[in-house]
Design a protein around this motif. Sequence first.
Motif, PDB file in Angstrom:
ATOM      1  N   ASN A   1      -1.857  -7.154  -6.938  1.00 16.24           N
ATOM      2  CA  ASN A   1      -1.922  -7.572  -5.735  1.00 16.24           C
ATOM      3  C   ASN A   1      -1.128  -9.070  -5.526  1.00 16.24           C
ATOM      4  O   ASN A   1      -0.780  -9.596  -6.198  1.00 16.24           O
TER       5      ASN A   1
ATOM      6  N   SER B   1       0.697  -3.574  -1.854  1.00 21.35           N
ATOM      7  CA  SER B   1      -0.509  -2.757  -0.912  1.00 21.35           C
ATOM      8  C   SER B   1      -1.679  -3.416  -1.035  1.00 21.35           C
ATOM      9  O   SER B   1      -2.610  -2.619  -0.541  1.00 21.35           O
ATOM     10  N   CYS B   2      -1.916  -4.230  -1.679  1.00 17.64           N
ATOM     11  CA  CYS B   2      -3.301  -5.072  -1.624  1.00 17.64           C
ATOM     12  C   CYS B   2      -2.713  -6.487  -1.733  1.00 17.64           C
ATOM     13  O   CYS B   2      -2.023  -7.159  -2.385  1.00 17.64           O
TER      14      CYS B   2
ATOM     15  N   ARG C   1      -8.207  -1.070 -10.619  1.00 19.83           N
ATOM     16  CA  ARG C   1      -7.825  -1.749  -9.281  1.00 19.83           C
ATOM     17  C   ARG C   1      -6.428  -2.566  -9.459  1.00 19.83           C
ATOM     18  O   ARG C   1      -6.057  -2.963 -10.566  1.00 19.83           O
ATOM     19  N   PRO C   2      -5.868  -2.773  -8.320  1.00 26.11           N
ATOM     20  CA  PRO C   2      -4.737  -3.786  -8.299  1.00 26.11           C
ATOM     21  C   PRO C   2      -5.041  -4.967  -9.084  1.00 26.11           C
ATOM     22  O   PRO C   2      -6.149  -5.641  -8.470  1.00 26.11           O
TER      23      PRO C   2
ATOM     24  N   LYS D   1      -4.619 -10.564  -1.302  1.00 26.77           N
ATOM     25  CA  LYS D   1      -5.765 -11.375  -1.663  1.00 26.77           C
ATOM     26  C   LYS D   1      -5.352 -12.825  -0.967  1.00 26.77           C
ATOM     27  O   LYS D   1      -4.626 -13.326  -1.213  1.00 26.77           O
TER      28      LYS D   1
ATOM     29  N   VAL E   1      -3.742  -1.120   4.071  1.00 23.00           N
ATOM     30  CA  VAL E   1      -3.445  -2.101   2.937  1.00 23.00           C
ATOM     31  C   VAL E   1      -4.875  -2.645   2.526  1.00 23.00           C
ATOM     32  O   VAL E   1      -5.810  -2.854   3.373  1.00 23.00           O
ATOM     33  N   THR E   2      -5.153  -2.807   1.102  1.00 24.79           N
ATOM     34  CA  THR E   2      -6.394  -3.298   0.605  1.00 24.79           C
ATOM     35  C   THR E   2      -6.443  -4.793   1.002  1.00 24.79           C
ATOM     36  O   THR E   2      -5.288  -5.586   0.655  1.00 24.79           O
TER      37      THR E   2
ATOM     38  N   ARG F   1      -8.418  -8.281   0.335  1.00 26.75           N
ATOM     39  CA  ARG F   1      -9.566  -9.125  -0.484  1.00 26.75           C
ATOM     40  C   ARG F   1      -9.276 -10.643  -0.083  1.00 26.75           C
ATOM     41  O   ARG F   1      -8.618 -10.906   0.616  1.00 26.75           O
TER      42      ARG F   1
ATOM     43  N   ALA G   1     -12.039  -5.167   0.681  1.00 28.35           N
ATOM     44  CA  ALA G   1     -12.371  -4.600  -0.474  1.00 28.35           C
ATOM     45  C   ALA G   1     -13.374  -5.538  -1.437  1.00 28.35           C
ATOM     46  O   ALA G   1     -14.356  -4.620  -1.922  1.00 28.35           O
TER      47      ALA G   1
END
Length: 356
Positions: free
Chosen positions: A132, A156-157, A313-314, A159, A185-186, A188, A213
């Motif tokens: 991420n 694509s992730c 997960r990422p 935070k 896009v994920t 967090r 997420a």
Amino acid sequence: MRRREFSLDLASPLSTARGRIERREGVLVGLDADGVRGVGEATPLPGWTESLDDCRAALDAVSATEHGAFDALGDPADPLADAPPAVTDPLGDAPAARHAVEGALLDAAGRRRGRSLAALLADDPASTVPVNATLGDASAEETVAAAIDAVDAGFSCLKVKVGVGGLDRDVTRLRAVRAAVGPEVTLRADANGAWDRETAREAVAALATLDLAYLEQPLPADDLSGHAALRGRGVDVALDETLAATSLAAALDAGAADVLILKPMALGGPGRTYRGAMAAREANVDPVVTTTIDAAPARTAAVHVAAAIPDVRPCGLATGGALEADLAADPAPVERGSVDVPDGPGVAGAAFDDLV
């Protein structure tokens, strides 16, 4: 045991709840096990690990052990299981020192067997690990711009750090990011323990509509019951700082998390982290591997741990850029939002041999 101390400046000072960090200081360790060299890293971070002085003292005690204490390696997921008390006792309250010793043993074992660290831990490790990007606290406009830059760079992730300003400001920032990057896009959010229970409940209710997420560490580290009560409300709960305040087993027993953020330096080694990840999976909790802003040897070992976890997960492994300079060229650089796992042997072949 050979040792070399180092100090690495951060590219930009980092402000944390425990104070301002301007550099990372640690110790590289070189061990010979069955005649094969292995290299490990201890980079303490007080609040997460022992102090640098206590790390040095623990390594001093381990250095005094008799020759041959490191020759027997059993289960790679527990490489110190058969070590004598003269080795394990000084490392009991020194996770960073333990990380260095365990990492060096695993590096040596991988080289001796011609296998990567990831292949020592798992039969069929991944060849790449998703990572991420982390977006710091900023205005909504600045956060959106940083998010778009990260997505353009292949991440694509994302935070997003929250909890510095008011909750309404954070909700506005996250909504703006979601609108800018779209649903693929994920996303967090990480509050670093900033909120009380009432604010955290309000945050979960507000963020449940954003397809988040997970929300990382919404409450103070020691509030296991509070975190448990936030679960099942539309946003998964992740624990990070809690694992520095209590054990992984206690967090699982309390049912306090949907996700655990695992830092090998703070947990005491790559093998111990892998075991923790598998214990989390047994409890239907997802593990995510990250670092404490470590140098290249420890970061690369963390990549191997992540690769050994099925369908991970990422992970928070895109941290090398936080350093002004590193100890060596990065054997596992981040490219387009992922890391290629070095195929060995050991952590990165002989990439770190000249460092210690």
